[in-house]
Design a protein around this motif. Structure first.
Motif, short mmCIF file in Angstrom:
data_model
loop_
_atom_site.label_atom_id
_atom_site.label_comp_id
_atom_site.label_asym_id
_atom_site.label_seq_id
_atom_site.Cartn_x
_atom_site.Cartn_y
_atom_site.Cartn_z
N CYS A 1 0.83 -1.21 0.00
CA CYS A 1 0.00 0.00 0.00
C CYS A 1 0.86 1.25 0.00
N GLY A 2 0.23 2.35 -0.39
CA GLY A 2 0.90 3.64 -0.48
C GLY A 2 -0.16 4.71 -0.63
N PRO A 3 0.26 5.95 -0.79
CA PRO A 3 -0.74 7.03 -0.87
C PRO A 3 -1.77 6.81 -1.99
N GLY A 4 -1.36 6.16 -3.09
CA GLY A 4 -2.31 5.94 -4.18
C GLY A 4 -2.68 4.48 -4.36
N LEU A 5 -2.30 3.64 -3.45
CA LEU A 5 -2.54 2.20 -3.56
C LEU A 5 -3.09 1.71 -2.23
N ARG A 6 -4.34 1.27 -2.21
CA ARG A 6 -5.03 0.95 -0.95
C ARG A 6 -4.83 2.10 0.06
N PRO A 7 -5.29 3.29 -0.31
CA PRO A 7 -4.98 4.48 0.52
C PRO A 7 -5.49 4.39 1.95
N LYS A 8 -6.59 3.66 2.18
CA LYS A 8 -7.09 3.56 3.56
C LYS A 8 -6.15 2.71 4.41
N TRP A 9 -5.66 1.62 3.83
CA TRP A 9 -4.69 0.79 4.56
C TRP A 9 -3.43 1.60 4.85
N TRP A 10 -3.09 2.39 3.86
CA TRP A 10 -1.91 3.26 4.00
C TRP A 10 -2.09 4.22 5.18
N ALA A 11 -3.25 4.90 5.19
CA ALA A 11 -3.48 5.91 6.22
C ALA A 11 -3.62 5.28 7.61
N ALA A 12 -4.04 4.01 7.64
CA ALA A 12 -4.14 3.34 8.94
C ALA A 12 -2.77 2.90 9.43
N THR A 13 -1.88 2.55 8.51
CA THR A 13 -0.59 1.96 8.91
C THR A 13 0.47 3.01 9.21
N VAL A 14 0.42 4.14 8.47
CA VAL A 14 1.35 5.24 8.79
C VAL A 14 0.85 5.87 10.09
N GLY A 15 1.69 5.82 11.11
CA GLY A 15 1.25 6.30 12.42
C GLY A 15 0.32 5.30 13.11
N GLY A 16 0.25 4.08 12.60
CA GLY A 16 -0.70 3.07 13.11
C GLY A 16 -0.19 2.29 14.31
N LEU A 17 0.91 2.71 14.89
CA LEU A 17 1.42 2.17 16.17
C LEU A 17 1.66 0.66 16.10
N GLY A 18 1.96 0.18 14.91
CA GLY A 18 2.27 -1.24 14.73
C GLY A 18 1.07 -2.15 14.80
N LEU A 19 -0.13 -1.58 14.86
CA LEU A 19 -1.32 -2.39 15.17
C LEU A 19 -2.04 -2.93 13.93
N THR A 20 -1.53 -2.60 12.73
CA THR A 20 -2.19 -3.13 11.53
C THR A 20 -1.44 -4.33 10.94
N GLY A 21 -0.30 -4.70 11.52
CA GLY A 21 0.50 -5.81 10.99
C GLY A 21 1.97 -5.44 11.03
N VAL A 22 2.78 -6.22 10.36
CA VAL A 22 4.23 -5.96 10.35
C VAL A 22 4.64 -5.44 8.96
N ILE A 23 5.28 -4.28 8.95
CA ILE A 23 5.82 -3.74 7.70
C ILE A 23 7.14 -4.46 7.44
N THR A 24 7.28 -5.03 6.24
CA THR A 24 8.54 -5.73 5.97
C THR A 24 9.47 -4.91 5.10
N GLU A 25 8.90 -4.06 4.23
CA GLU A 25 9.79 -3.20 3.43
C GLU A 25 9.09 -1.92 3.06
N ALA A 26 9.88 -0.94 2.64
CA ALA A 26 9.32 0.37 2.29
C ALA A 26 10.14 0.98 1.16
N GLU A 27 9.45 1.81 0.39
CA GLU A 27 10.15 2.59 -0.64
C GLU A 27 10.01 4.05 -0.25
N ILE A 28 11.15 4.75 -0.20
CA ILE A 28 11.18 6.11 0.34
C ILE A 28 11.75 7.07 -0.69
N GLN A 29 11.13 8.24 -0.80
CA GLN A 29 11.66 9.27 -1.68
C GLN A 29 12.62 10.15 -0.89
N LEU A 30 13.91 10.08 -1.22
CA LEU A 30 14.89 10.94 -0.56
C LEU A 30 14.89 12.32 -1.19
#
Ligand SMILES: Cc1cc2nc3c(=O)[nH]c(=O)nc-3n(C[C@H](O)[C@H](O)[C@H](O)COP(=O)(O)OP(=O)(O)OC[C@H]3O[C@@H](n4cnc5c(N)ncnc54)[C@H](O)[C@@H]3O)c2cc1C
Length: 433
Positions: free
Chosen positions: A147-176
């Motif tokens: 998920c991401g801002p344009g991909l499953r945006p609700k899951w995204w918004a729940a998981t960012v700042g989601g206090l680890g309670l939506t599951g385990v994030i295994t990887e991320a892509e970040i814009q430097l």
């Protein structure tokens, strides 16, 4: 089982721990758990948001591989246990950097996303989550969601700042972001009083990238302090400083942080800062992470540990509410060397439970002295609630449920995205499960 403490060292409750090392195996490890678990990064959260007392922790530090880096676009993909420090070490020599950094580099990418951490440049760059393009989330039913801002945006918004309670994030892509070097043009300005602080903060937001203030928490409503602002300095010929790291070797048997040590320390710090006021070029590590040079400084608070109390109150109530809090703190004689005052800009953070909101944020460490510390927090809570503010879950170990519910109006919406196989000390305390 083994005792695991978070940064505040308030407890070291027994936990079952499982180290995650192979991203491809995470789904089967999670699906095989017979009790609720929780992802645990570097444990740099102060309270129980990263703990699951008597339960299971999935330790993510072993998910530490870089996956790809495009030196033309600045897109970096990595596993969630990679440290922000290691990203900076990879990116800075190549002319890139993380846009948002908290006050320590010793945190994982997963932890930075799950608490949607902020830095000293919120008005310019928002929160960490604002720069994450995609994450991979593994749930305890064995499913995997990208998920991401344009991909499953609700899951995204729940998981960012989601206090680890939506599951385990295994990887991320970040814009430097582009950055030509590690040096900053800085300016230190002594101030007296909240109005002067707010004037400096408003003026600095227009032309400086970073701003933060240290205040003397014992100076009460006069709130004398040092306002520090900084912007990238561009390439320099000066040599990089050799990092000097000291270590607090053990936990002192008694609490060394008390009103007798605090008052002279604060006075000295203020007067030294005032002598050095003005412009200087500083290395970004000295400006952003001065505490990373003193390993294990959290031990200084002795065997009982310490709390951090970080609030944010809306701008219109900011001066009065902050003055009221500082008044309470000065009267109580509690507080610590590290009283930090910042403003957040007018930006909406990406997560349903992101802490940041436009306003004034005050953070302070308090040695745990039992009932009198907790009684002070109740008085501070009342001021925060009255001002329409909230407390930061990443730093919390004791806020009342009513304050959490009042401060985070999207809690009901968030509930639908929780992973039933995930639980934390904080979730049981504030979310009933
Ligand atoms: C000295 C110091 C300065 C700090 N300064 C700031 C600051 O300026 N701004 C700020 O915002 N914060 C600040 N913090 C807090 C710190 O940035 C956050 O608590 C951060 O989230 C800690 O990351 P961690 O890797 O240690 O995660 P942990 O503390 O171990 O966990 C934090 C949360 O993330 C979850 N989590 C961890 N990994 C994953 C994963 N892979 N998948 C899903 N969930 C996961 C955990 O379950 C938990 O809910 C500071 C902390 C310290 C000690």
């Amino acid at each position: 089982m083994r005792g695991v403490a978070s940064w505040g060292r308030l407890s070291a409750d027994p936990h079952h721990t499982i180290g995650l090392h192979d991203a491809a195996q995470v789904a089967s490890v999670l699906a095989g758990a017979r009790v609720p678990g929780l992802a645990h990064g570097m444990g740099r959260s102060y309270g129980d948001v990263c703990l699951n007392p008597a339960g299971l922790l999935w330790l993510t530090a072993g998910l530490d591989r870089f996956i790809s880096f495009d030196g033309t676009t600045g897109r970096l993909a990595c596993e969630a246990g990679v440290l922000l420090r290691d990203i900076q070490r990879l990116a800075l020599p190549r002319g890139w950097a993380l846009p948002v950094m908290p006050g320590t580099q010793q945190v994982t990418v997963g932890g930075a996303i799950a608490n949607d951490v902020h830095g000293k440049n919120h008005h310019r760059y928002g929160t960490f989550g604002d720069h994450v393009l995609r994450i991979r989330l593994v749930r305890t039913d064995g499913s995997t969601l990208d998920c991401g801002p344009g991909l499953r945006p609700k899951w995204w918004a729940a998981t960012v700042g989601g206090l680890g309670l939506t599951g385990v994030i295994t990887e991320a892509e970040i814009q430097l972001r582009r950055l030509t070097g590690p040096w900053l043009d800085t300016e230190t300005i002594p101030f007296a009083g909240l109005q002067e602080f707010l004037g400096l903060a408003d003026e600095s937001e227009a032309s400086w990238e970073h701003s933060v203030a240290w205040i003397d928490c014992l100076s009460g409503t006069r709130a004398r302090g040092l306002f520090m602002r900084a912007s990238p300095a561009g390439p320099q010929t000066r040599p990089e400083p050799v990092p000097r790291v000291l270590r607090v070797p053990c936990v002192p048997p008694i609490l060394l942080v008390n009103r007798f040590s605090l008052r002279p320390f604060n006075a000295l710090y203020f007067h030294r800062g005032r002598m050095r006021a003005g412009r200087a070029v500083m290395h970004q590590e000295s400006f952003h992470y001065p505490l990373d040079a003193l390993l294990g400084w959290n031990r200084l608070y002795g065997p009982a540990g310490f709390f951090q109390y970080q609030s944010v109150v809306p701008r219109r109530a900011g001066a009065a509410a902050t003055e009221a809090m500082l008044g309470e703190i000065a009267r109580s004689g509690e507080g610590s060397f590290l009283a930090v005052l910042k403003t957040f800009g007018e930006r909406t953070p990406p997560g349903m439970l992101s802490f940041v909101q436009p306003g004034v944020t005050l953070s302070l460490d308090f040695p745990h002295r039992g009932a009198r510390t907790l009684a002070l927090f109740e008085r501070l809570d009342a001021i925060v609630a009255e001002a329409g503010g909230r407390l930061y879950a990443a730093k919390d170990a004791r806020m009342p449920r009513a304050l959490f519910e009042a401060g985070y109006p999207r809690l009901d919406e968030f509930a639908a995205f929780r992973d039933p196989g995930v639980s934390s000390g904080l979730s049981r305390r504030l979310l009933r499960s």
